[in-house]
Scaffold this motif. Structure first.
Motif, short mmCIF file in Angstrom:
data_model
loop_
_atom_site.label_atom_id
_atom_site.label_comp_id
_atom_site.label_asym_id
_atom_site.label_seq_id
_atom_site.Cartn_x
_atom_site.Cartn_y
_atom_site.Cartn_z
N ARG A 1 0.85 -1.20 0.00
CA ARG A 1 0.00 0.00 0.00
C ARG A 1 0.88 1.23 0.00
O ARG A 1 1.99 1.21 0.52
CB ARG A 1 -0.93 0.02 1.23
N VAL A 2 0.36 2.31 -0.58
CA VAL A 2 1.10 3.57 -0.61
C VAL A 2 0.15 4.69 -0.18
O VAL A 2 -1.00 4.76 -0.65
CB VAL A 2 1.64 3.88 -2.03
N VAL A 3 0.61 5.53 0.72
CA VAL A 3 -0.17 6.69 1.16
C VAL A 3 0.73 7.91 1.08
O VAL A 3 1.93 7.81 1.33
CB VAL A 3 -0.72 6.50 2.59
N LEU A 4 0.16 9.04 0.69
CA LEU A 4 1.01 10.23 0.62
C LEU A 4 0.25 11.49 1.00
O LEU A 4 -0.97 11.58 0.85
CB LEU A 4 1.64 10.36 -0.77
N ALA A 5 1.02 12.42 1.51
CA ALA A 5 0.55 13.78 1.77
C ALA A 5 1.53 14.73 1.11
O ALA A 5 2.74 14.49 1.17
CB ALA A 5 0.46 14.06 3.27
N THR A 6 1.03 15.77 0.49
CA THR A 6 1.94 16.70 -0.17
C THR A 6 1.43 18.13 -0.05
O THR A 6 0.23 18.38 -0.06
CB THR A 6 2.13 16.34 -1.66
N ASN B 1 -0.48 16.12 10.92
CA ASN B 1 0.16 16.28 12.23
C ASN B 1 -0.86 16.40 13.34
O ASN B 1 -0.66 15.87 14.45
CB ASN B 1 1.06 17.52 12.22
N THR B 2 -1.95 17.10 13.09
CA THR B 2 -3.00 17.26 14.09
C THR B 2 -3.63 15.91 14.42
O THR B 2 -3.87 15.58 15.59
CB THR B 2 -4.06 18.25 13.61
N VAL B 3 -3.90 15.11 13.39
CA VAL B 3 -4.46 13.77 13.61
C VAL B 3 -3.52 12.95 14.48
O VAL B 3 -3.95 12.33 15.47
CB VAL B 3 -4.69 13.06 12.25
N ALA B 4 -2.24 12.93 14.14
CA ALA B 4 -1.28 12.12 14.88
C ALA B 4 -1.09 12.62 16.30
O ALA B 4 -1.05 11.83 17.26
CB ALA B 4 0.05 12.10 14.14
N ALA B 5 -0.95 13.93 16.46
CA ALA B 5 -0.69 14.49 17.78
C ALA B 5 -1.84 14.20 18.74
O ALA B 5 -1.63 13.84 19.90
CB ALA B 5 -0.46 16.00 17.67
N HIS B 6 -3.07 14.32 18.25
CA HIS B 6 -4.22 14.07 19.12
C HIS B 6 -4.30 12.59 19.50
O HIS B 6 -4.70 12.25 20.62
CB HIS B 6 -5.51 14.51 18.43
N ILE C 1 3.88 19.93 21.45
CA ILE C 1 4.51 18.82 20.75
C ILE C 1 5.35 19.39 19.61
O ILE C 1 4.85 20.18 18.80
CB ILE C 1 3.47 17.83 20.18
N ALA C 2 6.61 19.00 19.54
CA ALA C 2 7.50 19.50 18.49
C ALA C 2 7.84 18.39 17.51
O ALA C 2 8.00 17.23 17.90
CB ALA C 2 8.78 20.06 19.10
N THR C 3 7.94 18.75 16.25
CA THR C 3 8.34 17.80 15.22
C THR C 3 9.20 18.52 14.19
O THR C 3 9.30 19.75 14.20
CB THR C 3 7.11 17.13 14.57
N GLY C 4 9.81 17.77 13.30
CA GLY C 4 10.70 18.37 12.31
C GLY C 4 12.16 18.21 12.73
O GLY C 4 12.47 18.04 13.92
N PRO D 1 9.58 13.13 16.21
CA PRO D 1 10.28 13.45 14.96
C PRO D 1 9.58 12.96 13.70
O PRO D 1 9.79 13.51 12.62
CB PRO D 1 11.65 12.79 15.13
N ASP D 2 8.75 11.91 13.82
CA ASP D 2 8.10 11.33 12.64
C ASP D 2 6.58 11.55 12.68
O ASP D 2 5.81 10.69 12.25
CB ASP D 2 8.40 9.83 12.57
N LEU D 3 6.15 12.70 13.14
CA LEU D 3 4.73 12.91 13.39
C LEU D 3 3.89 12.78 12.12
O LEU D 3 2.81 12.16 12.15
CB LEU D 3 4.51 14.29 14.03
N THR D 4 4.35 13.32 11.01
CA THR D 4 3.56 13.27 9.78
C THR D 4 3.45 11.83 9.27
O THR D 4 2.36 11.38 8.87
CB THR D 4 4.16 14.17 8.68
N ILE D 5 4.54 11.09 9.28
CA ILE D 5 4.50 9.69 8.87
C ILE D 5 3.58 8.89 9.80
O ILE D 5 2.77 8.07 9.34
CB ILE D 5 5.91 9.08 8.86
#
Length: 261
Positions: A59-64, A114-119, A222-225, A243-247
């Motif tokens: 499977r492949v998922v992407l955000a851009t 990021n909001t989805v993951a952080a929550h 929460i910090a990421t990047g 560090p991997d919040l978006t993934i």
């Protein structure tokens, strides 16, 4: 396994994810002209170095946030992994959160993910700081709704602007200034490092303080990047580093959509 792709303004991050566990990750400079074939030559070799094969990706998922990069990444998924890329924010991967701002459609995909993951990882009222090309501050409430935020120039952009506009200033590395915490620089390089580094720390702390006052309830930060860990030892403002919040957010969205291989 899931191939998660986060295409940002500066880098495209690829990660191989099993469940929510990141097995491997790689990054390449963002170039909208890069073809699917070019991505494939680079990525398939890296998969093999880590002991994986093309067939391991199901499977492949992407955000851009770079619309021009989308097509070639979709072709990459289809041609080399035999999968239609799932796009964050589109069916079947709708956000699943309320985006409570004036122009919901203008919110960057990475910030929503990021909001989805952080929550999911840190319930409650949150401020998510993402140190990327821009430094973004995103506020979500205890129900997970995105409430708005702040966009500031990234620290590299600030340094580039300073160097390009002042002919005699040298290009320097972004690192803590070697002045034992003092802010009186004795030479040009030290003065630049102090201004960039401590100036950025002051901006972070000042904006977080104002955001917390506006929310009016206890808030976790929460910090990421990539640069989050650079600042962490020098400010108490962060409650957690992800560090991997978006993934992680992309993997969570796929999981919630009950999409099997």
């Amino acid at each position: 396994m899931l191939l998660a792709i986060d295409a940002g303004n500066t880098n495209v991050v690829f990660a191989l994810v099993e469940g929510r566990r990141i097995r491997a990750r790689w990054r390449i400079a963002t170039d909208p002209r890069r073809t699917a074939d070019e991505y494939a030559v680079w990525l398939i070799q890296l998969l093999q170095i880590e002991g994986y094969q093309r067939g391991d990706v199901t499977r492949v998922v992407l955000a851009t946030v770079v619309p021009r990069a989308l097509h070639n990444l979709q072709v990459l998924a289809r041609k080399y992994f035999g999968a239609e890329a799932m796009i964050a924010g589109r069916a079947p991967l709708e956000w699943g959160i309320v985006i409570d701002v004036d122009e919901p459609g203008s919110l960057g995909a990475d910030r929503a993910v990021n909001t989805v993951a952080a929550h999911e990882l840190h319930p409650g009222d949150l401020i998510v700081i993402d140190f990327g090309t821009a430094t973004t501050f995103d506020v979500s409430d205890y129900q997970g709704a995105y409430k708005g935020g702040i966009i500031a120039p990234g620290i590299n952009l600030s340094l580039d602007a300073l160097v390009s506009a002042a002919a005699k200033l040298p290009r320097i590395a972004i690192e803590p200034p070697p002045t034992q915490g003092g802010v009186i620089g004795r030479n040009t390089v030290d003065q630049m490092q102090i201004g960039i580094f401590w100036g950025y720390v002051a901006m972070i702390e000042g904006l977080v303080s104002r955001l917390k006052a506006e929310v009016g309830r206890p808030v976790k930060v929460i910090a990421t990047g990539g640069l989050a860990t650079l600042f962490q030892p020098y400010t108490p403002v962060f409650d957690a580093i992800e560090p991997d919040l978006t993934i992680q957010g992309l993997a969570i969205m796929v999981e919630r959509a009950h999409i099997s291989a």
